[in-house]
Write a protein that holds these residues in place. Structure first.
Motif, PDB file in Angstrom:
ATOM      1  N   GLU A   1      -2.779  -2.799  14.287  1.00  0.00           N
ATOM      2  CA  GLU A   1      -3.388  -3.733  13.341  1.00  0.00           C
ATOM      3  C   GLU A   1      -4.419  -4.597  14.065  1.00  0.00           C
ATOM      4  O   GLU A   1      -4.128  -5.181  15.104  1.00  0.00           O
ATOM      5  N   ALA A   2      -5.622  -4.667  13.475  1.00  0.00           N
ATOM      6  CA  ALA A   2      -6.714  -5.417  14.102  1.00  0.00           C
ATOM      7  C   ALA A   2      -6.429  -6.920  14.133  1.00  0.00           C
ATOM      8  O   ALA A   2      -6.773  -7.611  15.088  1.00  0.00           O
TER       9      ALA A   2
ATOM     10  N   ILE B   1      -9.171  -1.028  16.632  1.00  0.00           N
ATOM     11  CA  ILE B   1      -9.556   0.253  17.227  1.00  0.00           C
ATOM     12  C   ILE B   1     -11.063   0.436  17.085  1.00  0.00           C
ATOM     13  O   ILE B   1     -11.611   0.357  15.982  1.00  0.00           O
TER      14      ILE B   1
ATOM     15  N   ALA C   1      -0.193  -0.315   2.955  1.00  0.00           N
ATOM     16  CA  ALA C   1      -0.239   1.140   3.132  1.00  0.00           C
ATOM     17  C   ALA C   1       0.356   1.535   4.476  1.00  0.00           C
ATOM     18  O   ALA C   1       1.275   2.371   4.548  1.00  0.00           O
TER      19      ALA C   1
ATOM     20  N   ALA D   1      -2.976  -9.919  -6.873  1.00  0.00           N
ATOM     21  CA  ALA D   1      -2.500 -10.690  -8.018  1.00  0.00           C
ATOM     22  C   ALA D   1      -1.011 -10.453  -8.239  1.00  0.00           C
ATOM     23  O   ALA D   1      -0.415 -11.034  -9.140  1.00  0.00           O
TER      24      ALA D   1
ATOM     25  N   GLY E   1      -7.105   1.162  -4.032  1.00  0.00           N
ATOM     26  CA  GLY E   1      -7.752   0.438  -5.135  1.00  0.00           C
ATOM     27  C   GLY E   1      -7.036  -0.829  -5.531  1.00  0.00           C
ATOM     28  O   GLY E   1      -6.659  -1.654  -4.689  1.00  0.00           O
TER      29      GLY E   1
ATOM     30  N   THR F   1      -3.846  -6.818   1.261  1.00  0.00           N
ATOM     31  CA  THR F   1      -2.427  -6.956   0.892  1.00  0.00           C
ATOM     32  C   THR F   1      -2.037  -8.409   0.641  1.00  0.00           C
ATOM     33  O   THR F   1      -1.243  -8.699  -0.265  1.00  0.00           O
TER      34      THR F   1
ATOM     35  N   GLY G   1      -2.347  -0.700  -5.047  1.00  0.00           N
ATOM     36  CA  GLY G   1      -1.692  -0.284  -3.798  1.00  0.00           C
ATOM     37  C   GLY G   1      -0.357  -0.944  -3.533  1.00  0.00           C
ATOM     38  O   GLY G   1       0.425  -0.457  -2.708  1.00  0.00           O
ATOM     39  N   ILE G   2      -0.069  -2.054  -4.240  1.00  0.00           N
ATOM     40  CA  ILE G   2       1.235  -2.694  -4.061  1.00  0.00           C
ATOM     41  C   ILE G   2       2.235  -2.025  -5.006  1.00  0.00           C
ATOM     42  O   ILE G   2       3.314  -1.592  -4.602  1.00  0.00           O
ATOM     43  N   GLN G   3       1.847  -1.913  -6.273  1.00  0.00           N
ATOM     44  CA  GLN G   3       2.793  -1.413  -7.277  1.00  0.00           C
ATOM     45  C   GLN G   3       3.101   0.073  -7.103  1.00  0.00           C
ATOM     46  O   GLN G   3       4.109   0.551  -7.613  1.00  0.00           O
TER      47      GLN G   3
ATOM     48  N   PHE H   1       1.095  -8.065  -9.356  1.00  0.00           N
ATOM     49  CA  PHE H   1       1.816  -7.582 -10.546  1.00  0.00           C
ATOM     50  C   PHE H   1       2.055  -6.069 -10.502  1.00  0.00           C
ATOM     51  O   PHE H   1       1.344  -5.334  -9.819  1.00  0.00           O
TER      52      PHE H   1
HETATM   53  C1  LIG Z   1      -7.746  -9.744  -6.001  1.00  0.00           C
HETATM   54  C2  LIG Z   1      -6.866  -8.523  -5.880  1.00  0.00           C
HETATM   55  C3  LIG Z   1      -5.810  -8.363  -6.755  1.00  0.00           C
HETATM   56  C4  LIG Z   1      -4.942  -7.266  -6.632  1.00  0.00           C
HETATM   57  N1  LIG Z   1      -3.862  -7.203  -7.437  1.00  0.00           N
HETATM   58  C5  LIG Z   1      -2.999  -6.178  -7.301  1.00  0.00           C
HETATM   59  C6  LIG Z   1      -1.811  -6.136  -8.077  1.00  0.00           C
HETATM   60  O1  LIG Z   1      -1.553  -7.035  -8.872  1.00  0.00           O
HETATM   61  N2  LIG Z   1      -0.965  -5.068  -7.922  1.00  0.00           N
HETATM   62  C7  LIG Z   1      -1.244  -4.066  -7.028  1.00  0.00           C
HETATM   63  O2  LIG Z   1      -0.468  -3.114  -6.937  1.00  0.00           O
HETATM   64  N3  LIG Z   1      -2.346  -4.097  -6.257  1.00  0.00           N
HETATM   65  C8  LIG Z   1      -3.221  -5.129  -6.364  1.00  0.00           C
HETATM   66  N4  LIG Z   1      -4.334  -5.171  -5.584  1.00  0.00           N
HETATM   67  C9  LIG Z   1      -4.607  -4.053  -4.683  1.00  0.00           C
HETATM   68  C10 LIG Z   1      -3.748  -4.091  -3.436  1.00  0.00           C
HETATM   69  O3  LIG Z   1      -3.755  -5.398  -2.904  1.00  0.00           O
HETATM   70  C11 LIG Z   1      -4.295  -3.061  -2.440  1.00  0.00           C
HETATM   71  O4  LIG Z   1      -4.333  -1.768  -3.034  1.00  0.00           O
HETATM   72  C12 LIG Z   1      -3.430  -2.967  -1.182  1.00  0.00           C
HETATM   73  O5  LIG Z   1      -3.177  -4.235  -0.645  1.00  0.00           O
HETATM   74  C13 LIG Z   1      -4.141  -2.094  -0.138  1.00  0.00           C
HETATM   75  O6  LIG Z   1      -3.353  -2.103   1.036  1.00  0.00           O
HETATM   76  P1  LIG Z   1      -3.939  -1.497   2.371  1.00  0.00           P
HETATM   77  O7  LIG Z   1      -2.850  -1.554   3.370  1.00  0.00           O
HETATM   78  O8  LIG Z   1      -4.599  -0.206   2.073  1.00  0.00           O
HETATM   79  O9  LIG Z   1      -5.145  -2.483   2.780  1.00  0.00           O
HETATM   80  P2  LIG Z   1      -5.124  -3.806   3.682  1.00  0.00           P
HETATM   81  O10 LIG Z   1      -4.062  -4.739   3.275  1.00  0.00           O
HETATM   82  O11 LIG Z   1      -6.524  -4.343   3.687  1.00  0.00           O
HETATM   83  O12 LIG Z   1      -4.737  -3.254   5.107  1.00  0.00           O
HETATM   84  C14 LIG Z   1      -5.649  -2.523   5.917  1.00  0.00           C
HETATM   85  C15 LIG Z   1      -5.470  -3.033   7.317  1.00  0.00           C
HETATM   86  O13 LIG Z   1      -6.215  -2.208   8.225  1.00  0.00           O
HETATM   87  C16 LIG Z   1      -6.615  -3.030   9.293  1.00  0.00           C
HETATM   88  N5  LIG Z   1      -7.721  -2.392  10.006  1.00  0.00           N
HETATM   89  C17 LIG Z   1      -8.943  -2.093   9.528  1.00  0.00           C
HETATM   90  N6  LIG Z   1      -9.712  -1.560  10.509  1.00  0.00           N
HETATM   91  C18 LIG Z   1      -8.948  -1.513  11.630  1.00  0.00           C
HETATM   92  C19 LIG Z   1      -9.196  -1.074  12.969  1.00  0.00           C
HETATM   93  N7  LIG Z   1     -10.393  -0.601  13.354  1.00  0.00           N
HETATM   94  N8  LIG Z   1      -8.188  -1.178  13.879  1.00  0.00           N
HETATM   95  C20 LIG Z   1      -6.956  -1.657  13.500  1.00  0.00           C
HETATM   96  N9  LIG Z   1      -6.690  -2.095  12.228  1.00  0.00           N
HETATM   97  C21 LIG Z   1      -7.675  -2.032  11.313  1.00  0.00           C
HETATM   98  C22 LIG Z   1      -7.053  -4.321   8.598  1.00  0.00           C
HETATM   99  O14 LIG Z   1      -7.059  -5.413   9.506  1.00  0.00           O
HETATM  100  C23 LIG Z   1      -6.015  -4.454   7.503  1.00  0.00           C
HETATM  101  O15 LIG Z   1      -4.950  -5.315   7.854  1.00  0.00           O
HETATM  102  C24 LIG Z   1      -5.192  -6.276  -5.654  1.00  0.00           C
HETATM  103  C25 LIG Z   1      -6.272  -6.422  -4.776  1.00  0.00           C
HETATM  104  C26 LIG Z   1      -7.086  -7.537  -4.878  1.00  0.00           C
HETATM  105  C27 LIG Z   1      -8.227  -7.710  -3.912  1.00  0.00           C
END
Ligand SMILES: Cc1cc2nc3c(=O)[nH]c(=O)nc-3n(C[C@H](O)[C@H](O)[C@H](O)COP(=O)(O)OP(=O)(O)OC[C@H]3O[C@@H](n4cnc5c(N)ncnc54)[C@H](O)[C@@H]3O)c2cc1C
Length: 365
Positions: free
Chosen positions: A32-33, A163, A14, A46, A324, A42, A327-329, A48
């Motif tokens: 990034e923490a 943060i 994201a 899985a 949810g 991320t 978030g990748i697709q 896809f």
């Molecule tokens: C098992 C599994 C299978 C999945 N399969 C799929 C799939 O096939 N296709 C798909 O589209 N999606 C899939 N998803 C969902 C997808 O992975 C997520 O929607 C997406 O990765 C979310 O990205 P994000 O950046 O919001 O979260 P994150 O990748 O968790 O990034 C959030 C970041 O914020 C940082 N952070 C938090 N608090 C702080 C702070 N106080 N200070 C600084 N940094 C902070 C964290 O360290 C973290 O790196 C799957 C998820 C899981 C768990």
């Protein structure tokens, strides 16, 4: 203390994708923490692109992202099968009705046709819906692509910057990390995944009940193995999915959703055992080796739609959370839309058909 127009908290998919979208227009700090961006959800997906995943309201975001992902070389065709037993026919009918006008492409297969795609599928799993356009996503490649694009656009990425304090300063914010570094920024984008509500609380914004749900994944060596190019196979009742990973190994998930606090998620033994039980009910194959298990947090708003937009009550606080299980697709279109809403910029071809109001935090009142 450096000054930036915008700080994005979180450099997972994201935060990285949003940084790439707005980097050329604003002075952006990406915080990034962890030492490695992508360490949390991320890096645990899985991988896809399945156009019905997340429900009909998510289809427009997935479809709008497709060309970007395909043209960028991030998709490898696989196809997907939703399967059920004869007693699940009504659920397959309901799926077809629910997605009929969504824009997703699928077809009902004749009884017993699923076994042509997955030879080790037990005979009782006779009913199926086929999605020819489902593909694997190169998640690491896409994440790196966005981090590189952000860097090229002048975004400053700071890792190991957890943060822990966010205070108002004039029209903007003063941020402090756990190791005492400070930044002054005009606005704040919350892309912190499972920590989204905690970041809102730090900033004095109202949390939106974004709940992390833990999901377990297994890498299993099976005998016989799935065909290397076989489909992603999902239970129509939502109790499992699996797909081939290599010549001999597959990924298998019991599709669990356990509410947990934000954390460095680890798989529970019970969830792994339950997954192996389900495996035996679905596949006529031996799970000869459990090569790897992991867990990740899928974080959802109460209505399971992403939250994209300015917080009406906390000026200068932008939400990009609740991605949810999709978030990748959805990353390309969601980040493009988020960047446009954030900058109050014109829509383009990718986002023109998207209804930003549906994703606005204003829907929570
Ligand atoms: C098992 C599994 C299978 C999945 N399969 C799929 C799939 O096939 N296709 C798909 O589209 N999606 C899939 N998803 C969902 C997808 O992975 C997520 O929607 C997406 O990765 C979310 O990205 P994000 O950046 O919001 O979260 P994150 O990748 O968790 O990034 C959030 C970041 O914020 C940082 N952070 C938090 N608090 C702080 C702070 N106080 N200070 C600084 N940094 C902070 C964290 O360290 C973290 O790196 C799957 C998820 C899981 C768990």
């Amino acid at each position: 203390m450096a000054n930036f127009d915008l700080a994005i908290i979180g450099a997972g998919m994201a935060g990285a994708s949003l940084a790439a979208e707005v980097g050329g227009h604003l002075r952006v700090l990406l915080l990034e923490a962890e030492e490695m961006p992508g360490y949390h959800t991320t890096g645990r997906s899985a991988a896809f692109w399945e156009e019905c995943y997340g429900g009909p309201e998510i289809v427009p975001l997935s479809r709008a992202s497709e060309a970007y992902l395909r043209d960028g070389g991030f998709l490898s065709p696989r196809g997907a099968l939703y399967i059920g037993r004869s007693e699940d026919r009504a659920k397959l009918d309901a799926f077809e009705a629910r997605f009929a006008d969504s824009g997703a492409r699928f077809e009902r297969l004749p009884s017993a046709a699923a076994q042509a795609h997955v030879p080790s599928l037990r005979a009782e799993w006779s009913e199926a819906i086929w999605q020819p356009h489902c593909a694997d996503i190169d998640v690491a490649g896409l994440h790196q692509h966005y981090l590189k694009a952000a860097s090229a656009a002048g975004v400053e990425l700071v890792t190991r910057a957890r943060i822990e304090s966010i205070e108002r300063e004039g029209d903007g914010w003063r941020l402090r990390s756990a190791d005492g570094r400070e930044w002054r920024v005009g606005a704040l984008a919350n892309a912190s995944g499972a920590w989204a509500d905690q970041i809102a609380e730090l900033a004095g914004a109202r949390p939106l009940s974004i709940q992390p749900l833990q999901r377990t994944m297994l890498q299993v060596r099976a005998d016989p193995p799935l065909p290397r190019t076989g489909p992603l196979t999902l239970d129509i009742s939502g109790a499992f999915y699996f797909k081939p990973e290599s010549a001999n190994a597959m990924w298998f998930s019991p599709h669990d959703e356990t509410p947990v606090p934000p954390s460095d998620a680890a798989p529970e033994e019970l969830a792994v055992a339950q997954a192996l039980d389900i495996f035996a009910q679905v596949l006529d194959a031996e799970p000869v080796k459990l090569e790897r298990t992991w867990a990740g947090l899928r974080s959802f708003a109460p209505d399971r739609k992403p939250v994209i937009g300015w917080d009406a009550r906390a000026p200068g606080f932008f939400w990009f959370a609740g991605q949810g299980g999709f978030g990748i697709q959805t990353a390309p279109a969601a980040a493009r839309l988020a960047g446009q809403v954030l900058r109050d910029a014109q829509r383009d071809e990718m986002t023109l058909a998207l209804d930003a109001e549906r994703f606005s935090p204003a829907r929570f009142g």
